[in-house]
Design an enzyme around this catalytic site. Structure first.
Site, short mmCIF file in Angstrom:
data_model
loop_
_atom_site.label_atom_id
_atom_site.label_comp_id
_atom_site.label_asym_id
_atom_site.label_seq_id
_atom_site.Cartn_x
_atom_site.Cartn_y
_atom_site.Cartn_z
NE ARG A 214 -3.40 -2.22 2.71
CZ ARG A 214 -3.44 -3.38 3.31
NH1 ARG A 214 -2.50 -3.61 3.43
NH2 ARG A 214 -4.15 -4.15 3.64
CE LYS B 15 -6.26 -0.45 4.51
NZ LYS B 15 -7.61 -0.72 3.98
CG HIS C 248 -4.91 1.36 -5.24
ND1 HIS C 248 -4.77 0.51 -3.70
CD2 HIS C 248 -6.34 0.61 -4.94
CE1 HIS C 248 -5.60 -0.22 -3.10
NE2 HIS C 248 -6.22 0.05 -3.78
NE ARG D 87 -3.00 -2.99 -2.17
CZ ARG D 87 -2.61 -3.70 -1.33
NH1 ARG D 87 -1.27 -3.76 -0.91
NH2 ARG D 87 -3.31 -4.60 -0.22
CG HIS E 253 -6.28 -8.85 0.22
ND1 HIS E 253 -6.80 -8.46 -0.55
CD2 HIS E 253 -6.24 -7.10 0.63
CE1 HIS E 253 -6.83 -7.61 -2.15
NE2 HIS E 253 -6.06 -6.72 -0.89
CE1 TYR F 166 -5.92 -6.64 -7.61
CE2 TYR F 166 -6.26 -7.91 -5.59
CZ TYR F 166 -6.08 -6.77 -6.27
OH TYR F 166 -5.70 -5.64 -5.63
#
Length: 316
Positions: free
Chosen positions: A153, A177, A255, A258, A281, A290
């Site tokens: 990120r 995160k 992004h 990414r 994730h 994806y």
């Protein structure tokens, strides 16, 4: 128990999710904005966030739709309310959860923008020669090589500590995160770019120290308050490089790079759960989007190998 003001209940909720879930600053700001907006709306309609009933919340959601807000925005605001009222119920502030049976508009399933391998290669080539001096070019090459090699990120990338890349490591430890750590492998081109940039960075840091300035702990130091390159500056840099690579800058962002990392891995045969781990994730459903890149490849395989697509055999 006495009624808690909306401002205090929102503040307490934000403190709790920051402490219990390690929510990032941007996440907390988003919750605060959403709940503040709802509290203002309820105050203008003779109730309060803490007293709102299901009918009040549904009326609020209808008003958001009438404003023409995007479905994703409306879904996010309802999600914020659901989190808040679940917390209020658990804390005993309320005897019910008024959002329990409210369904939102849902998020539109939107395929992520991506780039072809050739387009990414063009950007990497441009990045190596983009900058006013040799040091800036080395920094830009390092930024783009790292991003495409790891799928970080943008905040994770620009705030990397320099110690994480010392000693030419094969793997990079990333703080993602919620304060969760993950390991991502480094490609040879990325490691080479890091080694070149560290030489320039360390030389610049040594000059700064001799003039009495404190040493930076970041891989990409900057003079701003954060001490490292900002998200906004890197976003602008990506646009500059895209333009020089003859790509439409409106379709390129950190992004999107990414996404390209994940898309190209999946198209090359990587396992979806491996990609989930690399991207950080929490939920596999975030990664499954994806799989659209496989559609054409799978169709080609079926057309090439399925017996019914080969046509009738001719007699000898």
């Amino acid at each position: 128990m006495p009624e808690i003001s909306d401002a205090r209940s929102i503040s307490t909720f934000l403190d709790a999710i920051a402490a219990e879930h390690g929510a990032a600053r941007n996440t907390l700001l988003a919750y605060g904005r959403d709940l503040g907006h709802a509290a203002d709306w309820f105050a203008g309609h003779a109730t309060a966030l803490g007293r709102a009933k299901s009918d009040d919340i549904e009326a609020y959601l209808v008003s958001l739709d009438a404003e023409g807000l995007a479905r994703a925005t409306r879904a996010r605001r309802l999600s914020s309310l659901k989190q808040f009222y679940r917390f209020a119920y658990d804390e005993g502030w309320r005897k019910d959860n008024p959002t329990l049976r409210i369904d939102g508009p849902g998020r539109a399933v939107r395929l992520p923008g991506t780039l072809t391998e050739a387009e990414v290669a063009a950007m990497l080539e441009v990045a190596r020669d983009h900058g006013a001096d040799t040091a800036t070019k080395a920094r830009n090459a390092c930024l783009f090589e790292l991003l495409y090699a790891t799928g970080l990120r943008v905040t994770e990338l620009v705030s990397l500590p320099d110690k994480a890349l010392r000693g030419a490591p094969q793997m990079l430890m990333v703080r993602g995160k919620g304060g969760k750590d993950r390991l991502v492998p480094l490609s040879d081109p990325a490691r080479a770019a890091v080694a070149v940039w560290l030489q320039h960075r360390d030389k610049s840091e040594e000059l700064a120290r001799t003039s009495g300035k404190a040493a930076s702990r970041f891989l990409f130091p900057a003079r701003g308050a954060k001490g490292h390159m900002t998200r906004e500056r890197f976003h602008g840099l990506v646009k500059e490089v895209a333009l020089r690579a003859n790509l439409d800058p409106t379709r390129v962002s950190p992004h999107v790079l990414r996404h390209a990392f994940a898309t190209h891995l999946l198209a090359g045969g990587a396992d979806l759960r491996v990609i989930q781990t690399l991207l950080g994730h929490a939920d596999l459903s975030s990664t499954e989007i994806y799989t659209h890149v496989l559609d054409e490849r799978l169709r080609s395989l079926v057309m090439q190998h399925h017996p019914l697509t080969r046509g009738p055999k001719t007699a000898d």
